[in-house]
Design a protein around this motif. Structure first.
Motif, PDB file in Angstrom:
ATOM      1  N   GLU A  19      50.529  20.746  12.997  1.00 27.66           N
ATOM      2  CA  GLU A  19      49.547  20.698  11.826  1.00 27.66           C
ATOM      3  C   GLU A  19      48.748  19.776  11.859  1.00 27.66           C
ATOM      4  OE1 GLU A  19      49.328  22.705   9.232  1.00 27.66           O
ATOM      5  OE2 GLU A  19      50.881  24.253  10.183  1.00 27.66           O
ATOM      6  N   GLY A  20      49.043  18.568  12.398  1.00 27.19           N
ATOM      7  CA  GLY A  20      48.017  17.456  12.181  1.00 27.19           C
ATOM      8  C   GLY A  20      47.942  16.774  10.983  1.00 27.19           C
ATOM      9  N   CYS A  21      47.163  15.665  10.941  1.00 25.96           N
ATOM     10  CA  CYS A  21      47.030  14.858   9.733  1.00 25.96           C
ATOM     11  C   CYS A  21      45.704  15.162   8.732  1.00 25.96           C
ATOM     12  CB  CYS A  21      47.047  13.373   9.909  1.00 25.96           C
ATOM     13  SG  CYS A  21      48.467  13.006  11.044  1.00 25.96           S
ATOM     14  N   GLY A  22      44.962  16.227   9.270  1.00 28.13           N
ATOM     15  CA  GLY A  22      43.780  16.537   8.441  1.00 28.13           C
ATOM     16  C   GLY A  22      42.523  15.848   8.957  1.00 28.13           C
ATOM     17  N   VAL A  23      41.447  16.487   9.346  1.00 31.20           N
ATOM     18  CA  VAL A  23      40.456  16.106   9.592  1.00 31.20           C
ATOM     19  C   VAL A  23      39.116  16.853   8.908  1.00 31.20           C
ATOM     20  CG1 VAL A  23      40.037  17.880  11.261  1.00 31.20           C
ATOM     21  CG2 VAL A  23      38.937  15.578  11.803  1.00 31.20           C
ATOM     22  N   ILE A  24      38.072  16.081   8.950  1.00 35.22           N
ATOM     23  CA  ILE A  24      36.800  16.672   8.023  1.00 35.22           C
ATOM     24  C   ILE A  24      35.623  16.601   8.842  1.00 35.22           C
ATOM     25  CG2 ILE A  24      35.193  16.611   6.236  1.00 35.22           C
ATOM     26  CD1 ILE A  24      37.730  15.021   4.717  1.00 35.22           C
ATOM     27  N   VAL A  25      34.817  17.687   9.163  1.00 32.05           N
ATOM     28  CA  VAL A  25      33.737  17.634  10.008  1.00 32.05           C
ATOM     29  C   VAL A  25      32.570  18.102   9.171  1.00 32.05           C
ATOM     30  CG1 VAL A  25      32.609  18.667  11.943  1.00 32.05           C
ATOM     31  CG2 VAL A  25      34.970  18.438  12.135  1.00 32.05           C
ATOM     32  N   GLU A  26      31.507  17.261   8.942  1.00 33.67           N
ATOM     33  CA  GLU A  26      30.314  17.396   8.071  1.00 33.67           C
ATOM     34  C   GLU A  26      29.011  17.379   8.930  1.00 33.67           C
ATOM     35  OE1 GLU A  26      30.240  14.489   4.838  1.00 33.67           O
ATOM     36  OE2 GLU A  26      32.259  15.250   4.137  1.00 33.67           O
ATOM     37  N   GLY A  27      27.911  18.162   8.269  1.00 40.38           N
ATOM     38  CA  GLY A  27      27.035  18.235   9.193  1.00 40.38           C
ATOM     39  C   GLY A  27      26.125  17.061   9.483  1.00 40.38           C
ATOM     40  N   SER A  28      26.031  15.999   8.612  1.00 43.47           N
ATOM     41  CA  SER A  28      25.250  14.923   8.982  1.00 43.47           C
ATOM     42  C   SER A  28      25.876  13.660   8.067  1.00 43.47           C
ATOM     43  CB  SER A  28      23.842  14.811   8.570  1.00 43.47           C
ATOM     44  OG  SER A  28      23.664  15.309   7.244  1.00 43.47           O
ATOM     45  N   ALA A  29      25.729  12.410   8.820  1.00 43.68           N
ATOM     46  CA  ALA A  29      26.070  11.264   8.419  1.00 43.68           C
ATOM     47  C   ALA A  29      25.191  10.896   7.050  1.00 43.68           C
ATOM     48  CB  ALA A  29      26.048   9.904   9.231  1.00 43.68           C
ATOM     49  N   PRO A  30      26.098  10.295   5.997  1.00 41.75           N
ATOM     50  CA  PRO A  30      25.319  10.004   4.883  1.00 41.75           C
ATOM     51  C   PRO A  30      24.104   8.887   5.004  1.00 41.75           C
ATOM     52  CG  PRO A  30      27.526   8.851   4.732  1.00 41.75           C
ATOM     53  CD  PRO A  30      27.433   9.633   5.947  1.00 41.75           C
ATOM     54  N   VAL A  31      23.223   9.056   4.454  1.00 35.08           N
ATOM     55  CA  VAL A  31      21.983   8.081   4.680  1.00 35.08           C
ATOM     56  C   VAL A  31      21.459   7.570   3.281  1.00 35.08           C
ATOM     57  CG1 VAL A  31      19.457   8.002   5.201  1.00 35.08           C
ATOM     58  CG2 VAL A  31      20.886   9.618   6.212  1.00 35.08           C
ATOM     59  N   THR A  32      21.416   5.993   3.560  1.00 41.30           N
ATOM     60  CA  THR A  32      20.989   5.271   2.205  1.00 41.30           C
ATOM     61  C   THR A  32      19.680   5.284   2.181  1.00 41.30           C
ATOM     62  OG1 THR A  32      23.063   4.008   2.313  1.00 41.30           O
ATOM     63  CG2 THR A  32      21.349   3.095   1.279  1.00 41.30           C
ATOM     64  N   GLU A  33      18.942   5.699   1.299  1.00 41.00           N
ATOM     65  CA  GLU A  33      17.527   5.657   1.054  1.00 41.00           C
ATOM     66  C   GLU A  33      16.989   4.506   0.514  1.00 41.00           C
ATOM     67  OE1 GLU A  33      16.004   9.183  -1.049  1.00 41.00           O
ATOM     68  OE2 GLU A  33      16.884  10.395   0.327  1.00 41.00           O
ATOM     69  N   ALA A  34      15.964   3.774   1.107  1.00 42.28           N
ATOM     70  CA  ALA A  34      15.510   2.690   0.553  1.00 42.28           C
ATOM     71  C   ALA A  34      14.075   3.003  -0.037  1.00 42.28           C
ATOM     72  CB  ALA A  34      15.406   1.462   1.489  1.00 42.28           C
ATOM     73  N   VAL A  35      13.620   2.540  -1.007  1.00 41.10           N
ATOM     74  CA  VAL A  35      12.317   2.386  -1.482  1.00 41.10           C
ATOM     75  C   VAL A  35      11.325   1.146  -1.034  1.00 41.10           C
ATOM     76  CG1 VAL A  35      10.719   2.799  -3.414  1.00 41.10           C
ATOM     77  CG2 VAL A  35      13.022   3.720  -3.545  1.00 41.10           C
ATOM     78  N   ALA A  36      10.487   1.543  -0.405  1.00 40.86           N
ATOM     79  CA  ALA A  36       9.676   0.338   0.352  1.00 40.86           C
ATOM     80  C   ALA A  36       8.646  -0.114  -0.660  1.00 40.86           C
ATOM     81  CB  ALA A  36       8.922   0.490   1.514  1.00 40.86           C
ATOM     82  N   THR A  37       8.529  -1.416  -0.947  1.00 36.58           N
ATOM     83  CA  THR A  37       7.476  -2.100  -1.878  1.00 36.58           C
ATOM     84  C   THR A  37       6.023  -2.442  -1.171  1.00 36.58           C
ATOM     85  OG1 THR A  37       9.416  -2.772  -3.330  1.00 36.58           O
ATOM     86  CG2 THR A  37       6.881  -3.872  -3.735  1.00 36.58           C
ATOM     87  N   PRO A  38       5.060  -1.865  -1.267  1.00 36.86           N
ATOM     88  CA  PRO A  38       3.838  -2.137  -0.593  1.00 36.86           C
ATOM     89  C   PRO A  38       3.394  -3.523  -0.834  1.00 36.86           C
ATOM     90  CG  PRO A  38       3.270  -0.810  -2.225  1.00 36.86           C
ATOM     91  CD  PRO A  38       4.741  -0.782  -2.140  1.00 36.86           C
ATOM     92  N   PRO A  39       2.832  -4.311   0.144  1.00 32.87           N
ATOM     93  CA  PRO A  39       2.445  -5.761  -0.056  1.00 32.87           C
ATOM     94  C   PRO A  39       1.204  -5.997  -1.246  1.00 32.87           C
ATOM     95  CG  PRO A  39       2.351  -5.125   2.295  1.00 32.87           C
ATOM     96  CD  PRO A  39       2.653  -3.844   1.500  1.00 32.87           C
ATOM     97  N   VAL A  40       1.072  -6.914  -1.843  1.00 33.27           N
ATOM     98  CA  VAL A  40       0.330  -6.958  -2.956  1.00 33.27           C
ATOM     99  C   VAL A  40      -1.335  -6.532  -2.534  1.00 33.27           C
ATOM    100  CG1 VAL A  40      -0.618  -8.471  -4.583  1.00 33.27           C
ATOM    101  CG2 VAL A  40       1.722  -8.635  -4.214  1.00 33.27           C
TER     102      VAL A  40
END
Length: 232
Positions: free
Chosen positions: A73-94
């Motif tokens: 049986e195994g212990c369970g495994v999950i295969v997902e399409g892509s790794a989670p990505v943390t989005e960052a909002v860049a602040t342009p220079p003054v």
């Protein structure tokens, strides 16, 4: 706790799997299990030799499926399409913000003008493309093991397998197979397949493709042995 792997179709995903298998023979535990079948089925093709540990594991599981099969049986495994990505909002220079503001002041484009037919069409096409992409991303995959039984001991099993693999459709990928003795000299074909859930119905595949003419010249019946979801 179930182990999770991401995007095994990419070099980054294979590298992570290779590192994971550096100190392990199997995905979980000390014997081959359905966890190994899940990960094995999510790989669209044999891994590159540069991933030494993945190649070693893949060839071993492939050999087991052909010779004796995997039932633990195994212990369970999950295969997902892509790794989670943390989005960052860049602040342009003054300085850049001020320059952009000056440019905007000099811009004669009417931001509140009526939308043209071309713009409306382009917006609709973009919306449709995004919707289709989102649906495709949400579509899961499953690993299925089938028993394909011949009529008798005189059935040409090589031609039977060729006929089965000859069934092609979007979202269907045939995998490893082996012949298993049933009795009285009769053997059945056990074959793995990976399906995209939204595109392929196993019942429809069996009833409308694998047990109708001309394949039913070789195939007497098909049964689902195992059905495991491998990707969300």
């Amino acid at each position: 706790m179930a182990v999770t792997f991401y995007d095994l179709c990419s070099d980054a995903g294979l590298k992570k799997l290779d590192e994971y298998l550096l100190t392990r023979s199997y995905i979980s535990g000390y014997q081959a299990s359905k966890d190994d079948i899940t990960v094995y089925s999510s790989l669209p093709k044999p891994p590159s030799p540069q991933y030494v540990n993945v190649s070693r594991w893949y060839n071993h599981i492939d050999a087991l499926l052909r010779i004796s099969g995997v039932s633990a049986e195994g212990c369970g495994v999950i295969v997902e399409g892509s790794a989670p990505v943390t989005e960052a909002v860049a602040t342009p220079p003054v300085e850049d913000s001020k320059a952009a503001a000056v440019e905007d002041d000099d811009d004669d484009v009417d931001l509140f003008g009526e939308e043209t037919e071309e713009e409306k069409k382009a917006a609709e096409e973009r919306a449709a493309a995004m919707k289709a992409k989102a649906k495709k991303k949400e579509s899961g995959k499953s690993s299925v093991l089938l028993d394909v039984k011949p009529w008798d001991d005189e059935t040409d099993m090589k031609k039977l397998e060729e006929a089965v693999r000859g069934v092609q459709m979007e979202g269907l990928l045939w995998g490893a197979s082996k012949l298993v003795a049933v009795g009285y000299g009769i053997k059945k074909l056990q074959i793995m397949m990976t399906i995209v859930d939204d595109l392929v119905s196993v019942d429809t595949l069996i009833e409308e493709h694998l047990t109708v003419e001309p394949i039913n010249e070789y195939v007497q019946s098909c049964d689902i042995v195992a059905f495991n979801k491998i990707c969300k």
